[in-house]
Design an enzyme around this catalytic site. Structure first.
Site, PDB file in Angstrom:
ATOM      1  N   GLU A   1       0.983  -1.154   0.325  1.00 13.45           N
ATOM      2  CA  GLU A   1       0.209  -0.077   0.130  1.00 13.45           C
ATOM      3  C   GLU A   1       0.888   1.315   0.087  1.00 13.45           C
ATOM      4  O   GLU A   1       0.750   2.014  -0.882  1.00 13.45           O
ATOM      5  CB  GLU A   1      -0.981   0.114   1.048  1.00 13.45           C
TER       6      GLU A   1
ATOM      7  N   ASP B   1      -5.087  -2.974  -2.990  1.00 10.15           N
ATOM      8  CA  ASP B   1      -4.727  -1.627  -3.201  1.00 10.15           C
ATOM      9  C   ASP B   1      -3.473  -1.160  -3.733  1.00 10.15           C
ATOM     10  O   ASP B   1      -3.222  -0.158  -4.636  1.00 10.15           O
ATOM     11  CB  ASP B   1      -5.269  -0.761  -1.778  1.00 10.15           C
TER      12      ASP B   1
END
Length: 416
Positions: free
Chosen positions: A99, A157
């Site tokens: 991330e 993500d």
């Protein structure tokens, strides 16, 4: 490959010296240097209590502090080329999550022109990501480094932001240098589609470790903050694959279903969702990360920013309505005073135990969403002032910096 990290916090001068010593050739001039000062979709606003020059200066100052604190050296690769990683901050400075690497790979090319070493830093971040592939789909990154048996697969993500960052790099510098960014975009997107998009649900799965038909985690149990419609639409334009537009539409349908049934007043979304294809609903109890998994907490707090970005860049009316609903409720419940914004809520707007404090993590995304409401510029102004110079830790600061880039008109679509 495991690395020995050179961790620590660099002063601006020390960091500049470190980078200068590792640059093999001058970075090429960026095609879209900071600041870009975009005008977003009609009917949207920027803060009215600061000039554009002041907004840009705020971003420069925040970026410099963020870079010097979190963008750290990770040694050299086998060819002797520098690698960089985004530190997890005070909680675990020697650790990096995908991330954070994705955040860095989005932020750095947007700051090219201000940061003369942006390409060198971006390539070093990319080099680190490529050196730590997921053990399941090698086109994706392991979600945590250093890793263990539970940390060596992917998280959606991180790879999503890396793909967007690679598109930014391709737009900034082209793909004829050390790395063919365009080919790397296509490779990562192929991995994301094959291993982390539900084959029937067409919404993001949590990572490549999830089986589409798994009993607990499957293609119908997404994380709401993985709904990044602006990314998906850009991917569709870049690849010519309309599947990504369908992914955006499926995610929008899940958001609408949750807002209609579970948060008709607040518009808030839960961190994790189940039954995405049939009757989307918040999860209950400890689903993956903790007891607040079914609340608007430290994953879903990013949702107003992600949805509002789609409205700003693409003028999408559904994303606009969804994000505006959240920030309008927040303005009402706080009386327009950001200091009263709490660190997470239940979907009906009631408090969560232990949430009685302010953090930029929740305020910054709400500020991006406030750009969608021209009737209340004072709310955007107040939110902006509450975060523009406030520094917390890796997660909060990385989200806030991207929100400041957006609020100032300096977050752009590499395919538009």
């Amino acid at each position: 490959m495991k690395l020995t990290y050179l961790s620590g916090v660099f002063s601006l001068g020390a960091f500049a010296l470190l980078v200068a010593n590792q640059v093999l050739a001058a970075d090429p001039a960026p095609r879209y240097p900071f600041p870009q000062n975009l005008t977003y979709a009609g009917g949207t606003i920027k803060p009215t209590n600061h000039t554009q020059a002041q907004l840009d200066d705020d971003v420069r100052a925040f970026y410099t502090a963020w870079r010097n604190k979190y963008l750290v050296s990770a040694g050299n690769d086998a060819q002797g080329l520098p690698m960089y990683r985004i530190s997890f901050g005070s909680e675990d400075p020697k650790s990096t999550v995908s991330e954070g690497q994705g955040y860095g790979m989005v932020i750095v090319p947007l700051m090219a022109g201000y940061d003369p070493n942006a390409k060198t830093l971006f390539d070093g971040l990319l080099r680190f990501a490529l050196a730590h592939p997921s053990v399941i789909d090698h086109r994706l990154m392991a979600w945590q480094v250093p890793d263990s048996a539970d940390d060596s697969d992917s998280a959606f993500d991180g790879d999503a932001d890396m793909a967007y960052g690679l598109m930014l790099a391709n737009a900034q510098w082209g793909s004829t240098g050390t790395y063919d960014y365009a080919s790397l975009v296509r490779s990562r997107l192929a991995g994301i589609l094959a291993s982390t998009i539900g084959p029937q649900s067409l919404v993001p799965m949590l990572g490549d470790w999830v089986s589409s038909k798994g009993k607990k985690y499957n293609q119908d149990t997404p994380r709401s903050s993985d709904f990044m419609p602006a990314h998906f639409r850009a991917w569709a334009r870049f690849t010519g694959d309309a599947t990504w537009n369908t992914v955006a539409a499926k995610c929008a349908g899940v958001v609408t279903a949750i807002q209609t049934t579970y948060s008709p007043v607040t518009g808030l979304l839960p961190d994790f969702i189940k039954d995405a294809r049939t009757a989307p609903k918040p999860v209950t109890g400890n689903f993956l990360e903790g007891s607040t998994d079914g609340y608007f907490d430290y994953n879903a707090g990013r949702d107003p920013w992600r949805l509002a970005t789609d409205a700003l860049l693409n003028g999408d009316p559904t994303s606009l309505a969804q994000a505006k609903k959240m920030t309008s409720w927040a303005r009402t419940i706080t009386g327009g005073k950001p200091a009263k914004l709490r660190a997470g809520y239940k979907l009906d707007g009631s408090n969560v135990s232990g949430n009685n404090y302010f953090t930029t993590f929740f305020a910054s995304p709400m500020a991006v969403a406030a750009m969608l409401d021209p009737t209340h510029p004072e709310w955007l102004n107040a939110l902006y002032d509450s975060v523009r110079t406030t520094h917390e830790d890796y997660y909060e600061d990385s989200v806030t910096l991207q929100c400041l880039l957006t609020i100032s008109g300096n977050f752009w679509d590499p395919t538009s």
